[in-house]
Scaffold this active site. Structure first.
Site, PDB file in Angstrom:
ATOM      1  N   HIS A 131       0.893  -1.218  -0.040  1.00 60.63           N
ATOM      2  CA  HIS A 131       0.101   0.146  -0.047  1.00 60.63           C
ATOM      3  C   HIS A 131       0.936   1.156  -0.032  1.00 60.63           C
ATOM      4  CE1 HIS A 131       0.702  -0.560   4.357  1.00 60.63           C
ATOM      5  NE2 HIS A 131       0.582   0.798   4.389  1.00 60.63           N
TER       6      HIS A 131
ATOM      7  N   HIS B 109       5.119   8.627  12.894  1.00 62.29           N
ATOM      8  CA  HIS B 109       4.171   7.468  13.235  1.00 62.29           C
ATOM      9  C   HIS B 109       4.828   6.455  13.883  1.00 62.29           C
ATOM     10  CE1 HIS B 109       5.275   6.457   9.322  1.00 62.29           C
ATOM     11  NE2 HIS B 109       4.179   5.352   9.260  1.00 62.29           N
TER      12      HIS B 109
END
Length: 315
Positions: A115, A179
């Site tokens: 992805h 993140h």
């Protein structure tokens, strides 16, 4: 050679664990602006820098970066599966150009991507087969990491080689910013997990579904504050964006691996894809960031950013 740049964060949790409607609307507007920017520029080649999340690259061989002359997407987290429209001739030329400039670039004749590559192609172009692309993997997950100066050297070399193609080239960086998702780590991993990280055994559909559901649940826990993951760091994210906006790319040479991990989280190293893209753009001269969006989005476990840039005089 006309060039342009888009930087775009990605998250497998988009559409699965969304924030408030106004946040989604703000992201949608920023992405729509990036699509308009791309339509106006009208690229005929995209050089896409993106990471992998143990779907295509494993510890049996883990290069710091790798260029594909052919690529196939696995379709994780509901993303598109199948062949990317890789421009093999352009890819071969860029690889040769980078190697000639002294960058030790690995080349894959059959790269597997996930992805991290697919999402920007779907979001910005409507599919993985809509534009000729040269995919370049930049490791942003699997320690040990090399110095960021080498990523800058990669981007510069690719940008210089792209100048010889006579094409309208869009440099696209996919990843980051801060993140700390639940990505497995080889050091200290149980034998079964370590073997999977080294050998890259393809998961069964059931195993993939369970793994993806764990990430969704982690995103929900992260948004609720009930997690040990490193928080999103807007201060660090803005420093990173300020560095790119100011054209101070040489500053990244002082970004240590330890500092990036402490400030940006375990996957903050995905910011390396942006370093590569901006370095490619800067290879032809000074540039200006023409748009900039940032929002910390815990539901997506992402310091989420969208940026566009053009060479000076083209904005």
């Amino acid at each position: 050679m006309p060039t342009a740049l888009v930087g775009l964060s990605h998250s497998p949790l988009i559409g699965k664990n969304d924030p408030a409607a106004d946040v989604v609307a703000a992201v949608d507007e920023a992405v729509a602006n990036a699509r308009s920017f791309i339509r106006e520029f009208a690229p005929d080649l995209v050089v896409l820098y993106a990471p992998d999340h143990y779907n295509g690259f494993f510890y049996r061989e883990m290069p710091p970066f790798c260029l594909a002359t052919e690529a196939h997407a696995v379709g994780d987290f509901g993303s598109a599966a199948g062949a990317l429209s890789v421009d093999s001739a352009a890819a071969t030329a860029l690889a040769a150009g980078a190697l000639e400039q002294g960058v030790d670039l690995t080349v894959s004749a059959r790269m597997t991507v996930d992805h991290g590559f697919v999402q920007p192609l779907q979001v910005l172009f409507g599919g993985i087969d809509q534009v000729p692309v040269v995919p370049i993997f930049v490791n942003g997950v699997a320690a040990p990491f090399g110095p960021v100066s080498r990523v800058r050297a990669l981007g510069t070399a690719v940008g210089r080689a792209a100048a010889d193609l006579g094409r309208r080239v869009l440099f696209l960086g996919s990843g980051g910013l801060s993140h700390d998702p639940p990505v497995p780590v080889l050091a200290g991993a149980p034998p079964r997990v370590a073997d999977a990280l080294i050998e890259g055994h393809p998961p069964t559909p059931e195993q993939r579904a369970r793994g993806e559901e764990r990430v969704v649940q982690a995103g929900r826990a992260y948004a609720d504050g009930s997690t040990t993951m490193i928080p999103i760091n807007p201060v660090w994210d803005q420093l990173v964006l300020d560095t790119f906006a100011g054209g101070r790319l040489e500053d990244v040479d002082s970004w240590t691996v330890e500092w990036m991990g402490a400030e940006g989280g375990g996957s903050g190293h995905e910011t390396r894809t942006w370093v590569a893209a901006f370095s490619s753009l800067a290879a032809s001269g000074p540039y200006a960031m023409t748009s900039r969006f940032y929002r910390p989005i815990p539901e997506w476990i992402a310091g989420f950013a969208v940026a566009t840039a053009l060479p000076l005089g083209d904005g």
